[in-house]
Design a protein around this motif. Structure first.
Motif, PDB file in Angstrom:
ATOM      1  N   THR A 160      45.186  70.059  50.347  1.00 14.41           N
ATOM      2  CA  THR A 160      44.985  70.542  50.901  1.00 14.41           C
ATOM      3  C   THR A 160      44.317  69.742  52.522  1.00 14.41           C
ATOM      4  O   THR A 160      44.747  68.665  51.701  1.00 14.41           O
ATOM      5  CB  THR A 160      43.878  71.896  49.594  1.00 14.41           C
ATOM      6  OG1 THR A 160      42.493  71.834  51.004  1.00 14.41           O
ATOM      7  CG2 THR A 160      42.335  70.318  49.488  1.00 14.41           C
ATOM      8  N   VAL A 266      36.008  67.367  46.504  1.00 21.84           N
ATOM      9  CA  VAL A 266      37.049  66.182  46.189  1.00 21.84           C
ATOM     10  C   VAL A 266      37.072  66.578  44.766  1.00 21.84           C
ATOM     11  O   VAL A 266      38.153  67.121  44.591  1.00 21.84           O
ATOM     12  CB  VAL A 266      37.131  64.778  46.964  1.00 21.84           C
ATOM     13  CG1 VAL A 266      38.723  64.599  46.447  1.00 21.84           C
ATOM     14  CG2 VAL A 266      37.305  65.243  48.278  1.00 21.84           C
ATOM     15  N   VAL A 269      38.266  69.769  43.528  1.00 22.65           N
ATOM     16  CA  VAL A 269      39.238  69.914  43.807  1.00 22.65           C
ATOM     17  C   VAL A 269      40.309  69.864  42.904  1.00 22.65           C
ATOM     18  O   VAL A 269      40.782  69.772  42.167  1.00 22.65           O
ATOM     19  CB  VAL A 269      39.542  69.854  45.800  1.00 22.65           C
ATOM     20  CG1 VAL A 269      41.525  69.849  45.503  1.00 22.65           C
ATOM     21  CG2 VAL A 269      38.721  70.918  46.170  1.00 22.65           C
ATOM     22  N   VAL A 279      45.020  65.420  48.480  1.00 19.81           N
ATOM     23  CA  VAL A 279      43.743  65.902  48.593  1.00 19.81           C
ATOM     24  C   VAL A 279      43.095  65.167  50.379  1.00 19.81           C
ATOM     25  O   VAL A 279      42.986  64.375  50.437  1.00 19.81           O
ATOM     26  CB  VAL A 279      42.168  66.397  48.402  1.00 19.81           C
ATOM     27  CG1 VAL A 279      41.330  66.459  48.787  1.00 19.81           C
ATOM     28  CG2 VAL A 279      42.559  66.867  47.003  1.00 19.81           C
TER      29      VAL A 279
END
Length: 387
Positions: A160, A266, A269, A279
């Protein structure tokens, strides 16, 4: 260098030629929007439309159950990206041999501000910025972490890229923008982006500042700007306007808020993602900067995320501060605009890629495969072949 092109789902869905055309550019990856702000976009090759109007900030996939009883919640897209638009586009792009990363816009959401005015940044004059959620507010931080976890980790995505994960301020286009009549300069932008919502007022108190006195000092510092005397000295201009001690205290509060938010998002995620999921953050190496490329401390953010996507289209040297702290596996992606109509020059892609590599970049991001003309795309193919 590995290259990725930014794409919207509506560039792909309904156009069977799109995946092959994008793969044919010479990119290995696409960065595909999964949560995005309102926009009006050209689709110059789509067989069914030429203009897509995304009327409000939305997720481009089905909402999860976590939002059913929540006050702050994202909205699904309208007819510009119905259903699981991200998933449909990701499957088509993966089928063309492309790796897919999700592209998630976080603290930039005009609909959130319109529906929940208390979430907005409030400047020293009392004006609310509905496009800019205040990232110091606990409920907003929880909302952003959950949105990131859900929108980032979609089926078909192997990584992502998180945009606007930090403070948003004045400097962003909003509707029919009419804010360029007075040149604010970097110091003016900072002063106009300081927030005075209840959470930030309490934060300033923790730094030894009285919020009303600070707001008065900000307004006084801005008076020369309104008369046309913008200070061009960046942070030194803020210090002259507020005094060095007061300026440092505002920055200490804001940077602590941004750092901890970045850590929390973060972590959220990663908790939702499979092993090996990358990430990255869209980032600016000047910590007090606001906007889509969030101001960060390079050493800190590279200890949190797998890498950064850094705007390099204007030739500004922003990569070096990150390169100083990069590990062997750190991603330093140079973001280059390749659409002439947006100020890019795809004919310079090979030269710009070489310059970025010399400054430490090991990947490229190309903005934007869906918006570019056929001539732009031809130049991209040539440029990537000549890297």
């Amino acid at each position: 260098m590995r290259a990725s092109a930014f794409v919207y789902p509506w560039d792909v869905n309904g156009d069977p030629e799109a995946p092959g055309r994008i793969a044919g550019l010479g990119v290995a990856q696409v960065t595909l929007a999964a949560a995005y702000h309102s926009t009006r976009a050209l689709t110059p090759r789509h067989p069914r439309h030429r203009i897509v109007t995304a009327e409000y900030a939305a997720v481009l996939h089905p909402l999860g159950e976590r939002w059913s009883d929540r006050d702050l919640r994202p909205h699904p897209a309208g007819d510009w990206a119905p259903g699981d638009a991200f998933g449909e586009a990701a499957a088509a792009l993966t089928g063309a041999g492309l790796e897919v990363h999700s592209w998630v816009v976080l603290a930039h959401n005009s609909r959130l501000g319109a529906e929940h005015p208390h979430t907005c940044v409030v400047n020293a004059y009392g004006d609310r910025y509905p496009w800019a959620p205040c990232v110091s507010q606990p409920a907003t931080r929880t909302y952003l972490a959950d949105l990131a976890a859900e929108a980032a980790v979609r089926p078909g995505a192997s990584g992502t890229e998180l945009e606007s994960l930090g403070w948003y301020g004045l400097q962003h286009l909003h509707a029919h923008d009419k804010t360029a009549g007075v040149v604010l300069g970097e110091a003016g932008q900072y002063l106009m982006s300081l927030c005075f919502c209840p959470a930030c007022r309490a934060g300033y108190a923790e730094q030894g500042l009285e919020a009303d006195e600070l707001a008065s000092a900000v307004r006084a510092a801005l008076e020369p700007v309104w008369r046309g005397a913008a200070d061009g000295d960046g942070w030194q201009g803020v210090e002259r306007g507020l005094g060095a001690k007061t300026a440092a205290a505002t920055r200490a509060w804001r940077e602590a808020v941004a750092r901890t938010l970045q850590e929390e998002v973060v972590a959220a995620v990663r908790a939702a993602a499979p092993e090996g999921f990358r990430v990255l953050l869209h980032a600016d190496p000047v910590p007090y900067h606001c906007g889509a490329n969030a101001g960060v401390d390079p050493a800190h953010i590279l200890s949190v995320a797998d890498g950064v996507v850094v705007p390099c289209a204007d030739g500004t040297h922003r990569l070096a501060p990150f390169a100083e702290h990069a590990r062997e596996d750190t991603v330093l992606a140079a973001n280059l605009t390749v659409v002439r109509g947006l100020g890019g020059d795809p004919a310079r892609l090979a030269a710009d890629a070489a310059r970025a590599r010399a400054e430490g970049a090991n990947e490229l991001r190309l903005y934007h495969a869906g918006l570019a003309s056929d001539a732009d795309l031809a130049a991209v193919r040539e440029g990537l072949a000549g890297r």
